[in-house]
Design an enzyme around this catalytic site. Sequence first.
Site, short mmCIF file in Angstrom:
data_model
loop_
_atom_site.label_atom_id
_atom_site.label_comp_id
_atom_site.label_asym_id
_atom_site.label_seq_id
_atom_site.Cartn_x
_atom_site.Cartn_y
_atom_site.Cartn_z
N LYS A 1 -48.44 19.96 -37.90
CA LYS A 1 -47.92 18.83 -37.08
C LYS A 1 -46.79 18.27 -37.62
CE LYS A 1 -52.43 17.18 -34.72
NZ LYS A 1 -52.00 18.69 -34.76
N ASP B 1 -47.29 22.44 -34.10
CA ASP B 1 -47.83 21.12 -32.46
C ASP B 1 -47.09 20.19 -32.07
OD1 ASP B 1 -49.82 22.85 -33.13
OD2 ASP B 1 -51.48 21.17 -34.68
N GLN C 1 -47.70 19.84 -23.70
CA GLN C 1 -47.95 19.29 -23.09
C GLN C 1 -48.49 19.37 -21.82
OE1 GLN C 1 -47.27 16.34 -25.75
NE2 GLN C 1 -48.74 15.95 -27.50
N ARG D 1 -46.47 27.07 -26.28
CA ARG D 1 -48.32 27.37 -26.48
C ARG D 1 -48.31 25.57 -25.40
NH1 ARG D 1 -51.44 24.65 -31.21
NH2 ARG D 1 -50.83 26.18 -32.31
N LYS E 1 -53.38 21.25 -22.19
CA LYS E 1 -53.28 19.84 -22.15
C LYS E 1 -52.55 18.77 -22.12
CE LYS E 1 -57.26 21.11 -18.36
NZ LYS E 1 -58.56 20.46 -18.21
N GLY E 2 -52.53 18.21 -23.07
CA GLY E 2 -51.92 17.18 -23.87
C GLY E 2 -53.51 15.99 -24.17
N ALA E 3 -53.17 15.50 -25.50
CA ALA E 3 -54.56 15.23 -26.64
C ALA E 3 -54.27 13.87 -26.73
CB ALA E 3 -55.11 15.48 -27.62
N THR F 1 -56.54 26.60 -23.38
CA THR F 1 -57.52 25.63 -22.72
C THR F 1 -59.15 25.99 -22.80
OG1 THR F 1 -57.85 24.73 -20.48
CG2 THR F 1 -57.12 27.17 -20.52
N ARG G 1 -60.39 12.49 -31.08
CA ARG G 1 -59.84 13.31 -29.30
C ARG G 1 -60.88 14.32 -29.09
NH1 ARG G 1 -55.02 13.20 -32.74
NH2 ARG G 1 -54.66 15.27 -33.52
N ARG G 2 -61.43 15.40 -30.17
CA ARG G 2 -62.26 15.80 -29.29
C ARG G 2 -63.21 15.33 -28.76
NH1 ARG G 2 -58.67 18.07 -31.16
NH2 ARG G 2 -57.82 17.59 -29.26
P1 FDA Z 1 -60.66 19.99 -20.90
O1 FDA Z 1 -60.74 18.89 -22.06
O2 FDA Z 1 -61.08 20.10 -19.08
O3 FDA Z 1 -62.18 20.91 -21.07
C1 FDA Z 1 -62.80 21.53 -19.80
C2 FDA Z 1 -63.72 22.41 -20.45
O4 FDA Z 1 -63.66 22.58 -22.37
C3 FDA Z 1 -65.56 21.29 -20.69
O5 FDA Z 1 -65.83 20.66 -19.45
C4 FDA Z 1 -66.23 21.68 -20.81
O6 FDA Z 1 -66.95 22.87 -20.81
C5 FDA Z 1 -64.88 22.23 -22.93
N1 FDA Z 1 -64.82 21.62 -23.61
C6 FDA Z 1 -63.41 20.78 -23.57
N2 FDA Z 1 -63.08 20.15 -24.63
C7 FDA Z 1 -64.43 20.07 -25.44
C8 FDA Z 1 -65.78 19.51 -26.51
N3 FDA Z 1 -64.80 18.12 -27.46
N4 FDA Z 1 -66.27 19.93 -27.06
C9 FDA Z 1 -67.07 20.59 -25.96
N5 FDA Z 1 -67.26 20.83 -24.89
C10 FDA Z 1 -65.26 21.18 -24.47
N6 FDA Z 1 -52.77 18.71 -28.00
C11 FDA Z 1 -51.78 18.55 -28.25
O7 FDA Z 1 -51.52 17.34 -27.71
N7 FDA Z 1 -50.52 18.33 -28.74
C12 FDA Z 1 -51.85 20.21 -29.69
O8 FDA Z 1 -50.41 20.90 -29.81
C13 FDA Z 1 -52.66 20.98 -29.16
N8 FDA Z 1 -52.89 21.75 -29.54
C14 FDA Z 1 -54.11 22.93 -29.28
C15 FDA Z 1 -54.50 23.72 -29.54
C16 FDA Z 1 -55.17 24.73 -29.24
C17 FDA Z 1 -55.62 26.38 -29.22
C18 FDA Z 1 -55.49 23.96 -27.68
C19 FDA Z 1 -57.53 24.25 -27.09
C20 FDA Z 1 -56.02 22.63 -27.61
C21 FDA Z 1 -55.03 22.25 -28.39
N9 FDA Z 1 -54.85 20.64 -28.11
C22 FDA Z 1 -53.59 19.86 -28.24
C23 FDA Z 1 -55.91 19.85 -27.14
C24 FDA Z 1 -55.31 20.11 -25.48
O9 FDA Z 1 -54.62 19.71 -25.66
C25 FDA Z 1 -56.47 19.28 -25.21
O10 FDA Z 1 -56.70 18.22 -25.15
C26 FDA Z 1 -57.80 20.33 -25.48
O11 FDA Z 1 -57.87 21.83 -25.40
C27 FDA Z 1 -59.06 19.98 -24.49
O12 FDA Z 1 -58.32 20.36 -22.87
P2 FDA Z 1 -58.37 21.42 -21.39
O13 FDA Z 1 -57.84 22.48 -21.45
O14 FDA Z 1 -59.81 22.54 -22.81
O15 FDA Z 1 -59.74 21.06 -20.43
#
Ligand code: FDA
Length: 308
Positions: A100, A134, A163, A184, A187-189, A226, A288-289
């Site tokens: 980061k 990141d 993101q 990479r 979606k964005g956290a 994702t 965030r998680r």
């Molecule tokens: P979404 O949140 O819609 O989730 C889809 C499905 O995944 C859910 O329905 C569920 O089944 C499962 N799921 C998701 N989150 C879960 C949880 N916490 N517990 C259990 N199940 C869950 N963001 C950022 O802003 N900067 C960055 O540098 C990064 N880097 C990064 C690296 C990697 C390898 C990943 C996978 C993610 C990131 N992120 C990130 C985080 C990203 O932006 C995002 O917030 C999360 O991945 C959640 O989005 P999804 O795409 O998984 O979809």
Amino acid sequence: MLRRALRAASASPRLRELIMAAPQTRAIVDSYVAGETAEDAVRVARALRGAGLLVTLDYLGEDTKDPDQAAAVTDEYVQLLGKLGAEGLTHGGAAEVSVKPTAVGLFLGTGIAAGNIARICAAAEQAGTTVTLDAEEHEAIEPTLRIAAELRADHRHLGHVVQACLRRSEADCRALAAGGLRVRLCKGAYSEPESVAFTARREVDLSYVRCLRVLMNGPGYPMVATHDPRLIEVTGSLGVLTARAAGSFEYQMLYGIRPAEQRRLANTGAQVRVYVPYGGDWYAYLVRRLAERPRNLAFFLRSLGSKS
Ligand code: FDA
């Protein structure tokens, strides 16, 4: 609403103190975080490699306010890379690191952050692996892009994160894909204002697909981060449509989230990398998680309430 409130809570010092002190928090933290030390991180990386998964390690912490702290975070990464290299885990980029920029001093001045990131890149190259920067709050995007562009002259495998929630991201993907870089897509956290970001989930998902198309059709190395089953399916279809070899892109997921899906994808011959955070400063990461999954939040609140 809940998501936005929680994401905002990740920056609250009072809530942070309360949750970090609660003993019941530990079990939930352990499901998302490898442990506190570099040894914990190496142990988890070894196990994931044994299961045929690639790894990227993140030393938790962000928004460093002091140059000595930024240097200490940099030292931690250098030592971690030495340990991973000594165990043969970095071979061919199998285990790499995610950094980061604010943790290594971005908001103290881009010169400080650039120097620290260059030091981590040099250690990664010595160990035979790569570094990915990141993506953080939108204010950090421009300075991070500038530093990365500058450092790529000497460290051409430095990876970048885009993101999909940000309105600028499709254009960023076009620029980065043209350079043939490791990018990479997530979606964005972070909680971002409407002025710079899509805030409706559907809009974010549509933006993700647009960005994904650009990256999969480009000459670079897409890293598709994702857990979303629909987006994983779209990626597979785009892989076929663009005739990409399995080794020319990878899926990425977070440690502890959908582990069975991680193994299933790897068993199809796809490259799957697990993002493994470790360290004592896990609060913002945990919140965030939880924000991403209200079901996890309810479980968390129940467990806090059960002993207090
Ligand atoms: P979404 O949140 O819609 O989730 C889809 C499905 O995944 C859910 O329905 C569920 O089944 C499962 N799921 C998701 N989150 C879960 C949880 N916490 N517990 C259990 N199940 C869950 N963001 C950022 O802003 N900067 C960055 O540098 C990064 N880097 C990064 C690296 C990697 C390898 C990943 C996978 C993610 C990131 N992120 C990130 C985080 C990203 O932006 C995002 O917030 C999360 O991945 C959640 O989005 P999804 O795409 O998984 O979809």
